[in-house]
Design a protein around this motif. Structure first.
Motif, PDB file in Angstrom:
ATOM      1  N   ALA A  83       0.823  -1.207   0.000  1.00 40.39           N
ATOM      2  CA  ALA A  83       0.000   0.000   0.000  1.00 40.39           C
ATOM      3  C   ALA A  83       0.861   1.262   0.000  1.00 40.39           C
ATOM      4  O   ALA A  83       0.611   2.196  -0.775  1.00 40.39           O
ATOM      5  CB  ALA A  83      -0.928  -0.008   1.206  1.00 40.39           C
ATOM      6  N   LEU A  87       1.062   4.144  -2.955  1.00 40.69           N
ATOM      7  CA  LEU A  87       0.758   5.545  -2.679  1.00 40.69           C
ATOM      8  C   LEU A  87       1.940   6.440  -3.012  1.00 40.69           C
ATOM      9  O   LEU A  87       1.784   7.486  -3.663  1.00 40.69           O
ATOM     10  CB  LEU A  87       0.352   5.715  -1.217  1.00 40.69           C
ATOM     11  N   ILE A 160      -7.300   2.044  -1.297  1.00 41.49           N
ATOM     12  CA  ILE A 160      -6.057   2.467  -1.934  1.00 41.49           C
ATOM     13  C   ILE A 160      -6.339   3.093  -3.297  1.00 41.49           C
ATOM     14  O   ILE A 160      -5.752   4.115  -3.667  1.00 41.49           O
ATOM     15  CB  ILE A 160      -5.079   1.275  -2.074  1.00 41.49           C
ATOM     16  N   THR A 161      -7.257   2.503  -4.051  1.00 45.72           N
ATOM     17  CA  THR A 161      -7.610   3.045  -5.359  1.00 45.72           C
ATOM     18  C   THR A 161      -8.194   4.442  -5.228  1.00 45.72           C
ATOM     19  O   THR A 161      -7.857   5.357  -6.002  1.00 45.72           O
ATOM     20  CB  THR A 161      -8.608   2.122  -6.075  1.00 45.72           C
ATOM     21  N   ALA A 184      -0.957  10.735   2.758  1.00 48.41           N
ATOM     22  CA  ALA A 184      -0.789   9.287   2.629  1.00 48.41           C
ATOM     23  C   ALA A 184      -0.362   8.668   3.955  1.00 48.41           C
ATOM     24  O   ALA A 184      -0.853   7.607   4.349  1.00 48.41           O
ATOM     25  CB  ALA A 184       0.242   8.981   1.548  1.00 48.41           C
ATOM     26  N   MET A 188      -2.469   5.879   6.210  1.00 50.84           N
ATOM     27  CA  MET A 188      -1.923   4.571   6.567  1.00 50.84           C
ATOM     28  C   MET A 188      -1.848   4.350   8.072  1.00 50.84           C
ATOM     29  O   MET A 188      -1.511   3.255   8.524  1.00 50.84           O
ATOM     30  CB  MET A 188      -0.530   4.406   5.955  1.00 50.84           C
ATOM     31  N   TRP A 191      -3.832   1.323   9.354  1.00 49.79           N
ATOM     32  CA  TRP A 191      -3.756   0.094   8.552  1.00 49.79           C
ATOM     33  C   TRP A 191      -3.854  -1.143   9.445  1.00 49.79           C
ATOM     34  O   TRP A 191      -3.189  -1.226  10.470  1.00 49.79           O
ATOM     35  CB  TRP A 191      -2.436   0.066   7.775  1.00 49.79           C
TER      36      TRP A 191
END
Length: 199
Positions: A83, A87, A160-161, A184, A188, A191
């Motif tokens: 991920a 990013l 993520i998309t 970003a 995260m 996560w």
């Protein structure tokens, strides 16, 4: 009878890529492509087809030459590293060129006509293909214990998309790399971690 002027197909594709990246799909006319490439319309059409066919060729070249970070990211050891690499790679690409920031494919959506079915189809195909690869990688991570049992690979892939698409839009309107990287990092922070995840 005159001879057709020879041209290098790869060079023409690179020039067309730059034009599409700056102007988007609908904002680019065949006249723009003829002027930028220096190749006459009949020769350009004979070599690459109509604008949609040329854009598809350009998009393939974009993925091969500019999105090489994506397959490398999918090969990272953990889902989190995957991920983060996606990013970071997206942010770097979207801010790399000051004269045409953002994503080649998504830029077309920002300036394209609402009724451009061709463009929408191309974008949906590209989005779905990329998201499916991320989803499959996260499913493997879950099976390996890198993600917890309650993690949903489809939701994480969609997350993520959505982030990389959002970063592309933000870069297009002038948001800088540092701001996107900070966003970003914040994204995260939550996560999910599995039992086998690295600290």
């Amino acid at each position: 009878m005159g001879r057709r002027r020879a041209f290098d197909a790869d060079e023409v594709l690179d020039v067309a890529l730059s034009v599409f990246w700056k102007k988007g799909f609908d904002g680019t006319s065949y006249a723009d492509l003829v002027e930028a490439t220096g190749v006459e319309r009949p020769s350009l059409y004979a070599a690459f087809g109509n604008k949609e066919a040329l854009f598809r060729r350009v998009l393939d070249r974009y993925y091969d030459h500019y999105m090489d970070y994506f397959p490398k990211a999918l090969a990272a050891p953990t889902a989190r590293e995957v991920a983060v690499a996606i990013l970071r790679g997206s942010i770097e690409l979207n801010t790399r060129f000051p004269d045409h920031p953002g994503c080649l494919n998504l830029n077309g959506a920002l300036v394209g006509a609402d009724d451009s079915a061709c463009l929408r189809r191309i974008q949906v195909e590209a989005r779905d293909a990329g998201e499916a690869e991320i989803r499959a990688r996260f499913a493997r991570a879950k099976a390996e214990g890198d993600l917890p049992p309650d993690a949903d690979p489809a939701v994480l892939a969609a997350f993520i998309t959505a982030l990389i698409h959002g970063f592309a839009v933000q870069a297009k309107v002038g948001v800088g790399r540092e701001t996107l990287e900070a966003a970003a990092e914040q994204a995260m922070a939550g996560w999910p971690k599995g039992s086998g995840a690295a600290p």
